[in-house]
Scaffold this motif. Structure first.
Motif, PDB file in Angstrom:
ATOM      1  N   UNK A   1       0.837  -1.204   0.000  1.00 52.46           N
ATOM      2  CA  UNK A   1       0.000   0.000   0.000  1.00 52.46           C
ATOM      3  C   UNK A   1       0.868   1.249   0.000  1.00 52.46           C
ATOM      4  N   UNK A   2       1.947   1.224   0.766  1.00 55.96           N
ATOM      5  CA  UNK A   2       2.878   2.349   0.792  1.00 55.96           C
ATOM      6  C   UNK A   2       3.455   2.603  -0.592  1.00 55.96           C
ATOM      7  N   UNK A   3       3.792   1.533  -1.307  1.00 57.50           N
ATOM      8  CA  UNK A   3       4.308   1.680  -2.664  1.00 57.50           C
ATOM      9  C   UNK A   3       3.286   2.298  -3.597  1.00 57.50           C
ATOM     10  N   UNK A   4       2.037   1.873  -3.482  1.00 56.37           N
ATOM     11  CA  UNK A   4       0.975   2.449  -4.310  1.00 56.37           C
ATOM     12  C   UNK A   4       0.857   3.944  -4.051  1.00 56.37           C
ATOM     13  N   UNK A   5       0.804   4.322  -2.782  1.00 51.71           N
ATOM     14  CA  UNK A   5       0.610   5.726  -2.423  1.00 51.71           C
ATOM     15  C   UNK A   5       1.794   6.600  -2.829  1.00 51.71           C
ATOM     16  N   UNK A   6       2.989   5.995  -2.916  1.00 52.95           N
ATOM     17  CA  UNK A   6       4.169   6.770  -3.290  1.00 52.95           C
ATOM     18  C   UNK A   6       4.040   7.368  -4.675  1.00 52.95           C
ATOM     19  N   UNK A   7       3.242   6.712  -5.551  1.00 51.85           N
ATOM     20  CA  UNK A   7       3.062   7.267  -6.889  1.00 51.85           C
ATOM     21  C   UNK A   7       1.665   7.835  -7.087  1.00 51.85           C
ATOM     22  N   UNK A   8       0.642   7.122  -6.660  1.00 50.42           N
ATOM     23  CA  UNK A   8      -0.721   7.604  -6.884  1.00 50.42           C
ATOM     24  C   UNK A   8      -0.984   8.910  -6.143  1.00 50.42           C
ATOM     25  N   UNK A   9      -0.269   9.127  -5.039  1.00 48.04           N
ATOM     26  CA  UNK A   9      -0.453  10.363  -4.281  1.00 48.04           C
ATOM     27  C   UNK A   9      -0.101  11.595  -5.087  1.00 48.04           C
ATOM     28  N   UNK A  10       0.857  11.466  -5.995  1.00 48.49           N
ATOM     29  CA  UNK A  10       1.232  12.610  -6.819  1.00 48.49           C
ATOM     30  C   UNK A  10       0.136  12.968  -7.814  1.00 48.49           C
ATOM     31  N   UNK A  11      -0.605  11.972  -8.270  1.00 50.76           N
ATOM     32  CA  UNK A  11      -1.718  12.255  -9.180  1.00 50.76           C
ATOM     33  C   UNK A  11      -2.883  12.900  -8.439  1.00 50.76           C
TER      34      UNK A  11
ATOM     35  N   UNK B   1      -2.697  14.853  -5.865  1.00 56.22           N
ATOM     36  CA  UNK B   1      -2.367  16.231  -5.489  1.00 56.22           C
ATOM     37  C   UNK B   1      -2.023  17.114  -6.689  1.00 56.22           C
ATOM     38  N   UNK B   2      -1.774  16.498  -7.842  1.00 52.58           N
ATOM     39  CA  UNK B   2      -1.372  17.249  -9.023  1.00 52.58           C
ATOM     40  C   UNK B   2       0.116  17.520  -9.092  1.00 52.58           C
ATOM     41  N   UNK B   3       0.878  17.042  -8.088  1.00 55.48           N
ATOM     42  CA  UNK B   3       2.320  17.280  -8.073  1.00 55.48           C
ATOM     43  C   UNK B   3       3.031  16.577  -9.216  1.00 55.48           C
ATOM     44  N   UNK B   4       2.377  15.569  -9.785  1.00 58.66           N
ATOM     45  CA  UNK B   4       3.015  14.811 -10.850  1.00 58.66           C
ATOM     46  C   UNK B   4       3.350  15.706 -12.038  1.00 58.66           C
ATOM     47  N   UNK B   5       2.554  16.735 -12.268  1.00 63.09           N
ATOM     48  CA  UNK B   5       2.834  17.632 -13.398  1.00 63.09           C
ATOM     49  C   UNK B   5       4.165  18.347 -13.209  1.00 63.09           C
TER      50      UNK B   5
ATOM     51  N   UNK C   1       0.770   1.479  -8.625  1.00 64.43           N
ATOM     52  CA  UNK C   1       0.365   2.879  -8.454  1.00 64.43           C
ATOM     53  C   UNK C   1       0.614   3.700  -9.701  1.00 64.43           C
ATOM     54  N   UNK C   2       1.743   3.450 -10.372  1.00 66.20           N
ATOM     55  CA  UNK C   2       2.041   4.159 -11.616  1.00 66.20           C
ATOM     56  C   UNK C   2       1.121   3.718 -12.745  1.00 66.20           C
ATOM     57  N   UNK C   3       0.684   2.471 -12.691  1.00 65.81           N
ATOM     58  CA  UNK C   3      -0.171   1.938 -13.750  1.00 65.81           C
ATOM     59  C   UNK C   3      -1.604   2.461 -13.658  1.00 65.81           C
ATOM     60  N   UNK C   4      -2.193   2.371 -12.478  1.00 66.72           N
ATOM     61  CA  UNK C   4      -3.618   2.720 -12.343  1.00 66.72           C
ATOM     62  C   UNK C   4      -3.831   4.157 -11.888  1.00 66.72           C
ATOM     63  N   UNK C   5      -2.801   4.769 -11.271  1.00 61.78           N
ATOM     64  CA  UNK C   5      -2.817   6.178 -10.866  1.00 61.78           C
ATOM     65  C   UNK C   5      -3.750   6.477  -9.697  1.00 61.78           C
TER      66      UNK C   5
ATOM     67  N   UNK D   1       4.989  -2.380 -16.490  1.00 62.04           N
ATOM     68  CA  UNK D   1       3.657  -1.894 -16.868  1.00 62.04           C
ATOM     69  C   UNK D   1       3.464  -0.449 -16.423  1.00 62.04           C
ATOM     70  N   UNK D   2       3.947  -0.135 -15.223  1.00 54.42           N
ATOM     71  CA  UNK D   2       3.859   1.250 -14.749  1.00 54.42           C
ATOM     72  C   UNK D   2       4.666   2.200 -15.605  1.00 54.42           C
ATOM     73  N   UNK D   3       5.849   1.750 -16.045  1.00 51.82           N
ATOM     74  CA  UNK D   3       6.688   2.596 -16.893  1.00 51.82           C
ATOM     75  C   UNK D   3       6.036   2.837 -18.246  1.00 51.82           C
ATOM     76  N   UNK D   4       5.426   1.803 -18.808  1.00 50.21           N
ATOM     77  CA  UNK D   4       4.749   1.961 -20.106  1.00 50.21           C
ATOM     78  C   UNK D   4       3.575   2.937 -19.991  1.00 50.21           C
ATOM     79  N   UNK D   5       2.825   2.828 -18.898  1.00 54.65           N
ATOM     80  CA  UNK D   5       1.702   3.746 -18.682  1.00 54.65           C
ATOM     81  C   UNK D   5       2.198   5.158 -18.452  1.00 54.65           C
ATOM     82  N   UNK D   6       3.274   5.309 -17.699  1.00 54.67           N
ATOM     83  CA  UNK D   6       3.818   6.638 -17.408  1.00 54.67           C
ATOM     84  C   UNK D   6       4.342   7.292 -18.677  1.00 54.67           C
ATOM     85  N   UNK D   7       4.961   6.507 -19.528  1.00 54.03           N
ATOM     86  CA  UNK D   7       5.556   7.044 -20.749  1.00 54.03           C
ATOM     87  C   UNK D   7       4.516   7.319 -21.823  1.00 54.03           C
ATOM     88  N   UNK D   8       3.458   6.517 -21.844  1.00 53.65           N
ATOM     89  CA  UNK D   8       2.526   6.597 -22.947  1.00 53.65           C
ATOM     90  C   UNK D   8       1.275   7.420 -22.719  1.00 53.65           C
TER      91      UNK D   8
END
Length: 276
Positions: free
Chosen positions: A90-100, A102-106, A184-188, A266-273
């Motif tokens: 769960x911590x791993x999921x939140x490490x990436x999905x949390x940026x989406x 909050x909008x910090x991912x931009x 987390x990177x895959x599903x956001x 899979x997360x990298x492909x989603x992040x890149x594409x």
């Protein structure tokens, strides 16, 4: 009359990986969720060790004393790993999905247009944090449990195989955290990512265990699930008290690493594409 100063940025300016890594470390350690989830892992892990050591009775009858000492050294120290890896995922999921959320991912992707270094830096940070947390949890649980066994003369010594099991528990925690990061990177979405992690680690083994009584091949599938191969890393090979797993520690490590690598791919492909 006022003068307006404009700053120009070199076209070839790039943020190096070291800078990305420092940025991700600061972001990760600034989140309250990091400390809450880590605190839960540590407390539950030690609590399980104390409960197991304080309320269980053991005998050397039918087994060798050396085998029992190894068992009593490893089991209390690693008994909390099942809950620990669930929270680490769960911590791993939140490490990436949390940026989406909050909008910090931009901002992150604007600073690093190639994107993949962001995921790589997060992977390093998440793995190192989770591995060290697992190592700390194992060590403190071992130290907390052994006084209960010392009263009966059964205190375990951390010999080579025992230390390897401790290391396996910490690696298990780190790799599951990486698996969660990839999801987390895959599903956001945090809720969706957590559902996938919980379903794979907790729900699917339970359902599979029920179905295995009627469908033979389900047992083979269960043997390669992350929760099963991960637990294989926390045993002592050659010690009958730990059973006879379908895969040894080496093969189990490769299978678990493959789960994490597939998730990150899979997360990298989603992040890149996809757009942020």
């Amino acid at each position: 009359m006022t003068a307006t100063a404009t700053a120009s940025v070199r076209a070839d300016a790039r943020l190096g990986f070291g800078g990305v890594l420092r940025s991700e470390w600061i972001k990760f350690t600034s989140l309250r969720s990091t400390y809450w989830t880590s605190g839960v892992i540590l407390l539950v892990w030690i609590g399980f060790a104390l409960l197991m050591a304080g309320f269980s009775e053991f005998s050397v009858q039918g087994v060798g004393e050396d085998e029992l000492r190894q068992y009593l050294a490893v089991i209390p120290a690693t008994i909390g790993v099942n809950v620990g890896v669930l929270v680490a995922g769960i911590l791993g999921v939140l490490a990436f999905s949390g940026e989406y959320s909050t909008g910090m991912v931009r901002s992150s992707l604007t600073a690093v247009p190639s994107r993949l270094p962001v995921l790589a830096a997060k992977a390093v940070v998440v793995f190192v944090w989770s591995f060290l947390l697992g190592a700390l949890s194992v060590t403190l649980s071992f130290l907390a449990a052994q006084p209960f066994f010392a009263a009966d003369g059964l205190a375990g010594a951390p010999d080579g195989p025992v230390l390897l099991a401790f290391l396996g528990a910490a690696v298990y925690l780190g790799l599951i955290a990486l698996f969660g990061l990839g999801i987390g990177a895959l599903v956001r979405a945090g809720a969706g990512g957590i559902a996938i992690v919980v379903g794979l680690i907790m729900v699917l083994p339970i359902v599979g265990g029920i179905l295995s009584g009627w469908i033979d091949w389900v047992t083979e599938v269960l043997a390669v699930l992350p929760s099963q191969v991960g637990m294989n890393l926390t045993g002592v090979e050659g010690n009958a008290l730990f059973g006879d797993p379908a895969y040894g520690m080496g093969a189990s490590l490769l299978i678990l690493a493959a789960w994490s690598a597939a998730s990150l791919l899979l997360g990298a492909l989603a992040l890149k594409g996809r757009d942020a």
